[in-house]
Design a protein around this motif. Structure first.
Motif, PDB file in Angstrom:
ATOM      1  N   ASN A   6       0.863  -1.191   0.000  1.00  0.00           N
ATOM      2  CA  ASN A   6       0.000   0.000   0.000  1.00  0.00           C
ATOM      3  C   ASN A   6       0.894   1.234   0.000  1.00  0.00           C
ATOM      4  O   ASN A   6       2.119   1.129   0.093  1.00  0.00           O
ATOM      5  CB  ASN A   6      -0.962  -0.007   1.204  1.00  0.00           C
ATOM      6  CG  ASN A   6      -0.234  -0.143   2.522  1.00  0.00           C
ATOM      7  OD1 ASN A   6       0.739   0.567   2.774  1.00  0.00           O
ATOM      8  ND2 ASN A   6      -0.670  -1.070   3.373  1.00  0.00           N
ATOM      9  N   LYS A   7       0.260   2.399  -0.108  1.00  0.00           N
ATOM     10  CA  LYS A   7       1.064   3.626  -0.260  1.00  0.00           C
ATOM     11  C   LYS A   7       1.924   3.907   0.968  1.00  0.00           C
ATOM     12  O   LYS A   7       3.064   4.361   0.850  1.00  0.00           O
ATOM     13  CB  LYS A   7       0.185   4.819  -0.615  1.00  0.00           C
ATOM     14  CG  LYS A   7      -0.743   5.319   0.465  1.00  0.00           C
ATOM     15  CD  LYS A   7      -1.457   6.593   0.030  1.00  0.00           C
ATOM     16  CE  LYS A   7      -2.334   7.155   1.128  1.00  0.00           C
ATOM     17  NZ  LYS A   7      -3.358   6.228   1.634  1.00  0.00           N
ATOM     18  N   GLU A   8       1.383   3.621   2.184  1.00  0.00           N
ATOM     19  CA  GLU A   8       2.180   3.899   3.396  1.00  0.00           C
ATOM     20  C   GLU A   8       3.420   3.015   3.446  1.00  0.00           C
ATOM     21  O   GLU A   8       4.495   3.466   3.835  1.00  0.00           O
ATOM     22  CB  GLU A   8       1.334   3.674   4.662  1.00  0.00           C
ATOM     23  CG  GLU A   8       0.235   4.697   4.883  1.00  0.00           C
ATOM     24  CD  GLU A   8      -1.080   4.278   4.245  1.00  0.00           C
ATOM     25  OE1 GLU A   8      -1.167   3.138   3.749  1.00  0.00           O
ATOM     26  OE2 GLU A   8      -2.013   5.104   4.241  1.00  0.00           O
ATOM     27  N   GLN A   9       3.274   1.737   3.035  1.00  0.00           N
ATOM     28  CA  GLN A   9       4.444   0.858   3.010  1.00  0.00           C
ATOM     29  C   GLN A   9       5.452   1.356   1.978  1.00  0.00           C
ATOM     30  O   GLN A   9       6.666   1.294   2.203  1.00  0.00           O
ATOM     31  CB  GLN A   9       4.026  -0.587   2.700  1.00  0.00           C
ATOM     32  CG  GLN A   9       3.347  -1.281   3.867  1.00  0.00           C
ATOM     33  CD  GLN A   9       3.268  -2.792   3.678  1.00  0.00           C
ATOM     34  OE1 GLN A   9       3.614  -3.321   2.614  1.00  0.00           O
ATOM     35  NE2 GLN A   9       2.804  -3.491   4.705  1.00  0.00           N
ATOM     36  N   ASN A  10       4.953   1.859   0.857  1.00  0.00           N
ATOM     37  CA  ASN A  10       5.856   2.408  -0.159  1.00  0.00           C
ATOM     38  C   ASN A  10       6.613   3.619   0.391  1.00  0.00           C
ATOM     39  O   ASN A  10       7.819   3.768   0.178  1.00  0.00           O
ATOM     40  CB  ASN A  10       5.064   2.796  -1.409  1.00  0.00           C
ATOM     41  CG  ASN A  10       5.977   3.123  -2.580  1.00  0.00           C
ATOM     42  OD1 ASN A  10       6.996   2.478  -2.792  1.00  0.00           O
ATOM     43  ND2 ASN A  10       5.628   4.148  -3.334  1.00  0.00           N
ATOM     44  N   GLY A  55      -3.483  -2.889   8.047  1.00  0.00           N
ATOM     45  CA  GLY A  55      -2.910  -4.188   8.402  1.00  0.00           C
ATOM     46  C   GLY A  55      -2.795  -5.060   7.160  1.00  0.00           C
ATOM     47  O   GLY A  55      -3.687  -5.069   6.315  1.00  0.00           O
ATOM     48  N   GLU A  56      -1.677  -5.789   7.025  1.00  0.00           N
ATOM     49  CA  GLU A  56      -1.469  -6.632   5.839  1.00  0.00           C
ATOM     50  C   GLU A  56      -1.161  -8.075   6.233  1.00  0.00           C
ATOM     51  O   GLU A  56      -0.489  -8.797   5.522  1.00  0.00           O
ATOM     52  CB  GLU A  56      -0.302  -6.067   4.997  1.00  0.00           C
ATOM     53  CG  GLU A  56      -0.548  -4.674   4.430  1.00  0.00           C
ATOM     54  CD  GLU A  56      -1.607  -4.645   3.335  1.00  0.00           C
ATOM     55  OE1 GLU A  56      -2.055  -5.725   2.901  1.00  0.00           O
ATOM     56  OE2 GLU A  56      -2.014  -3.548   2.909  1.00  0.00           O
ATOM     57  N   ALA A  95      -6.782 -11.585  10.685  1.00  0.00           N
ATOM     58  CA  ALA A  95      -6.236 -10.550  11.575  1.00  0.00           C
ATOM     59  C   ALA A  95      -6.933  -9.214  11.342  1.00  0.00           C
ATOM     60  O   ALA A  95      -7.243  -8.495  12.293  1.00  0.00           O
ATOM     61  CB  ALA A  95      -4.737 -10.411  11.356  1.00  0.00           C
ATOM     62  N   ASP A  96      -7.187  -8.886  10.084  1.00  0.00           N
ATOM     63  CA  ASP A  96      -7.861  -7.616   9.772  1.00  0.00           C
ATOM     64  C   ASP A  96      -9.267  -7.587  10.366  1.00  0.00           C
ATOM     65  O   ASP A  96      -9.689  -6.593  10.940  1.00  0.00           O
ATOM     66  CB  ASP A  96      -7.956  -7.409   8.239  1.00  0.00           C
ATOM     67  CG  ASP A  96      -6.678  -6.836   7.683  1.00  0.00           C
ATOM     68  OD1 ASP A  96      -5.789  -6.512   8.498  1.00  0.00           O
ATOM     69  OD2 ASP A  96      -6.551  -6.718   6.460  1.00  0.00           O
ATOM     70  N   HIS A  97      -9.980  -8.717  10.216  1.00  0.00           N
ATOM     71  CA  HIS A  97     -11.343  -8.772  10.720  1.00  0.00           C
ATOM     72  C   HIS A  97     -11.344  -8.687  12.258  1.00  0.00           C
ATOM     73  O   HIS A  97     -12.197  -8.022  12.835  1.00  0.00           O
ATOM     74  CB  HIS A  97     -12.031 -10.048  10.267  1.00  0.00           C
ATOM     75  CG  HIS A  97     -13.492 -10.079  10.596  1.00  0.00           C
ATOM     76  ND1 HIS A  97     -14.390  -9.209  10.025  1.00  0.00           N
ATOM     77  CD2 HIS A  97     -14.210 -10.822  11.479  1.00  0.00           C
ATOM     78  CE1 HIS A  97     -15.600  -9.432  10.525  1.00  0.00           C
ATOM     79  NE2 HIS A  97     -15.511 -10.405  11.423  1.00  0.00           N
ATOM     80  N   ALA A  98     -10.350  -9.324  12.883  1.00  0.00           N
ATOM     81  CA  ALA A  98     -10.256  -9.285  14.339  1.00  0.00           C
ATOM     82  C   ALA A  98     -10.000  -7.872  14.810  1.00  0.00           C
ATOM     83  O   ALA A  98     -10.558  -7.438  15.820  1.00  0.00           O
ATOM     84  CB  ALA A  98      -9.132 -10.203  14.808  1.00  0.00           C
ATOM     85  N   GLN A 150      -0.258   0.043  13.843  1.00  0.00           N
ATOM     86  CA  GLN A 150      -0.865  -1.057  14.585  1.00  0.00           C
ATOM     87  C   GLN A 150      -0.115  -2.350  14.281  1.00  0.00           C
ATOM     88  O   GLN A 150       0.688  -2.408  13.358  1.00  0.00           O
ATOM     89  CB  GLN A 150      -2.329  -1.233  14.160  1.00  0.00           C
ATOM     90  CG  GLN A 150      -3.200  -0.010  14.355  1.00  0.00           C
ATOM     91  CD  GLN A 150      -3.464   0.312  15.811  1.00  0.00           C
ATOM     92  OE1 GLN A 150      -3.475  -0.578  16.642  1.00  0.00           O
ATOM     93  NE2 GLN A 150      -3.648   1.574  16.133  1.00  0.00           N
ATOM     94  N   ALA A 151      -0.435  -3.401  15.049  1.00  0.00           N
ATOM     95  CA  ALA A 151       0.142  -4.712  14.785  1.00  0.00           C
ATOM     96  C   ALA A 151      -0.243  -5.164  13.380  1.00  0.00           C
ATOM     97  O   ALA A 151      -1.375  -4.968  12.949  1.00  0.00           O
ATOM     98  CB  ALA A 151      -0.383  -5.704  15.820  1.00  0.00           C
ATOM     99  N   GLY A 152       0.722  -5.741  12.673  1.00  0.00           N
ATOM    100  CA  GLY A 152       0.413  -6.310  11.360  1.00  0.00           C
ATOM    101  C   GLY A 152       0.513  -5.355  10.192  1.00  0.00           C
ATOM    102  O   GLY A 152       0.139  -5.696   9.081  1.00  0.00           O
ATOM    103  N   THR A 153       1.020  -4.135  10.438  1.00  0.00           N
ATOM    104  CA  THR A 153       1.137  -3.188   9.319  1.00  0.00           C
ATOM    105  C   THR A 153       2.461  -3.356   8.574  1.00  0.00           C
ATOM    106  O   THR A 153       2.681  -2.708   7.561  1.00  0.00           O
ATOM    107  CB  THR A 153       1.000  -1.725   9.812  1.00  0.00           C
ATOM    108  OG1 THR A 153       1.815  -1.546  10.973  1.00  0.00           O
ATOM    109  CG2 THR A 153      -0.432  -1.387  10.163  1.00  0.00           C
ATOM    110  N   GLY A 154       3.346  -4.227   9.077  1.00  0.00           N
ATOM    111  CA  GLY A 154       4.571  -4.534   8.334  1.00  0.00           C
ATOM    112  C   GLY A 154       5.804  -3.766   8.768  1.00  0.00           C
ATOM    113  O   GLY A 154       6.799  -3.730   8.045  1.00  0.00           O
ATOM    114  N   LYS A 155       5.772  -3.159   9.946  1.00  0.00           N
ATOM    115  CA  LYS A 155       6.908  -2.323  10.395  1.00  0.00           C
ATOM    116  C   LYS A 155       8.222  -3.121  10.449  1.00  0.00           C
ATOM    117  O   LYS A 155       9.216  -2.750   9.838  1.00  0.00           O
ATOM    118  CB  LYS A 155       6.623  -1.722  11.781  1.00  0.00           C
ATOM    119  CG  LYS A 155       5.360  -0.924  11.888  1.00  0.00           C
ATOM    120  CD  LYS A 155       5.174  -0.346  13.289  1.00  0.00           C
ATOM    121  CE  LYS A 155       5.009  -1.375  14.371  1.00  0.00           C
ATOM    122  NZ  LYS A 155       3.726  -2.103  14.303  1.00  0.00           N
TER     123      LYS A 155
END
Length: 462
Positions: free
Chosen positions: A257-261, A453-454, A459-462, A280-285
């Motif tokens: 996504n754009k933020e990861q880019n 979240g990716e 995980a996204d639904h949770a 948040q958790a799961g965003t790929g940091k």
């Protein structure tokens, strides 16, 4: 006993946890007076042993008090000790409890608890000085609730907060309106250099843009750029490399996504020495930080090794008398590192199982896991330093870590300010919030708040 004709000066009674959180808090109340109940001094004495941050702060608070008390002649302490001439422009007085009270604890409270004795002292001060505002300052939420129940004004200690409202925290990016180019294209200069396009623009938005802030427009023709230079009403924009495309993959990872880019553009830019990624958790940091570090360490040879550390809460305590090296003791805290290395290893399909095993050994040899406890006095040269779970660090600890960086070192701070595990730290006073706020606009630092979240649909639904 505090006596003053200046009723407009407030009297702040401090709880012990304020001094243990910030020993300089004595000097942060400007023209107002500060009052320390005897119980506070007793509790300070009980917490002075050990090597934890709390113990160090308790000892420093005691040193400040010793220095203040030793300046005044014996027998005059009851008149107050002037705080003038100290840092932060303090001009009030410090009062220590010098006499006992006959009715120290309200009957609604149990008598022996230190918190209740402090509340009793504040109630008594209110009776002695009805025309003066007496306020209890404490980091303890329950104590503030008790105080309000007794009709005592009580406040949190706010001075160390970088921001009052974390919604105002700098996100590192800004969406441009549909009319942006209409308003900013007059006298615009544009050129290409090194595969990037540059735009020098002037206009109403330029003065509010910040160096290394990302700007973007969504739609049919998406536009993504970074503010390369900001000089008054003139801004130089540089288009980004698209790390969402497979041909620009970083250690097999592509931005989803754009933020990861935006984040990968910061991580892969050698001119930036300091990068902060919130999310948040799961965003790929962690994954993005590791992928960028491995590419620049193993492929581009910009850094000699990756050093990874994280706040082990409880922070500053010993990491155990278990057998094993520092690295082996830190391993249980580093589950996130192992998980991400598994993902990064799967991207190496060309060499088969043997190739993957060799790659894993090579990667492990270049990643060092360090404990925060042994960081003091170190200097890192040409290292790629990742500080994970940085939201659990105080501003002071964060400063101690960031100042470890020597020439050629890049520091990457990762964290989620909604997941703070350290007592007495809030979203506003976390070291991570502090560095994001203080470093914004410096030309060698960048920041992005990741939002999507990716991990998985579950995980996204949770």
């Amino acid at each position: 006993m505090p006596r003053t004709s200046a009723a407009k000066n407030k009297l702040f009674a401090l709880d012990t946890n304020v001094l243990m959180h910030d020993p300089t808090s004595l000097f942060h109340f400007q023209e107002h007076d500060v009052y320390l109940p005897m119980v506070t001094l007793e509790e300070l004495d009980n917490h002075k042993k050990g090597m934890s941050e709390v113990a160090r702060n308790a000892r420093q608070a005691s040193r400040f008090l010793d220095e203040l008390v030793s300046r005044v002649p014996a027998g005059t302490i009851a008149d107050g000790i002037s705080l003038k001439g100290h840092v932060n422009g303090a001009s009030g007085k410090l009062f220590l409890q010098t006499d006992g009270f006959d009715d120290p604890v309200p009957s609604s409270l149990a008598g022996n608890k230190a918190d209740n004795q402090i509340l009793g002292v504040v109630v008594h001060l209110q009776k002695l000085q009805p025309k003066r505002q007496v306020i209890l300052v404490t980091k303890d939420i329950n104590m503030r609730i008790k105080a309000h129940a007794l009709g005592i004004p009580a406040e949190d200690y706010f001075t160390d907060k970088a921001l009052e409202d974390t919604d105002l925290l700098y996100s590192g990016m800004r969406e441009l309106g549909a009319d942006f180019w209409d308003k900013h294209s007059k006298d615009m200069e544009s050129w290409q250099e090194g595969g990037r396009t540059y735009y020098r623009i002037k206009g109403p938005l330029c003065s509010s843009l910040i160096s290394n802030e990302f700007v973007y427009q969504a739609g049919d023709k998406p536009f993504q750029a970074i503010v390369k230079e900001q000089n008054g009403k003139t801004v130089l924009l540089e288009t980004l490399r698209d790390y969402g495309h497979q041909k620009h993959n970083v250690w097999g990872i592509v931005a989803r996504n754009k933020e990861q880019n935006f984040a990968v553009n910061l991580l892969m830019n050698p001119e930036l020495d300091f990068v902060t990624l919130l999310g948040q958790a799961g965003t790929g940091k962690t994954l993005l930080a590791l992928a960028g570090g491995l590419t620049q360490t193993l492929d581009q040879k910009l850094y000699s090794e990756i050093i990874m550390t994280r706040a082990t809460v409880p922070l500053g305590d010993d990491i155990g008398f278990l057998p094993g090296t520092e690295e082996e003791k830190m391993t249980p805290w580093m589950g996130a590192l192992e998980d991400n290395l598994d993902v990064l290893n799967k991207t190496d399909d060309e060499g088969g199982d043997w190739g993957r095993a060799a790659t894993r050994d090579l990667i492990r040899s270049r990643i060092k896991i360090k404990s925060l406890n042994f960081m003091r006095g170190r200097t890192f040269l040409n290292k790629y330093l990742i500080i994970d779970e940085a939201q659990n660090l105080t501003p002071k600890q964060m400063k101690a870590l960031v100042t470890r960086a020597g020439p050629g070192t890049k520091v990457v701070c990762l964290g989620n300010i909604a997941q703070i595990d350290t007592p007495y730290l809030t979203e506003g006073s976390s070291g991570l919030t502090y560095v994001v706020d203080r470093f914004k606009g410096w030309k060698h630092s960048g920041h992005v708040t990741l939002q999507r979240g990716e991990r998985s649909r579950l995980a996204d639904h949770a």
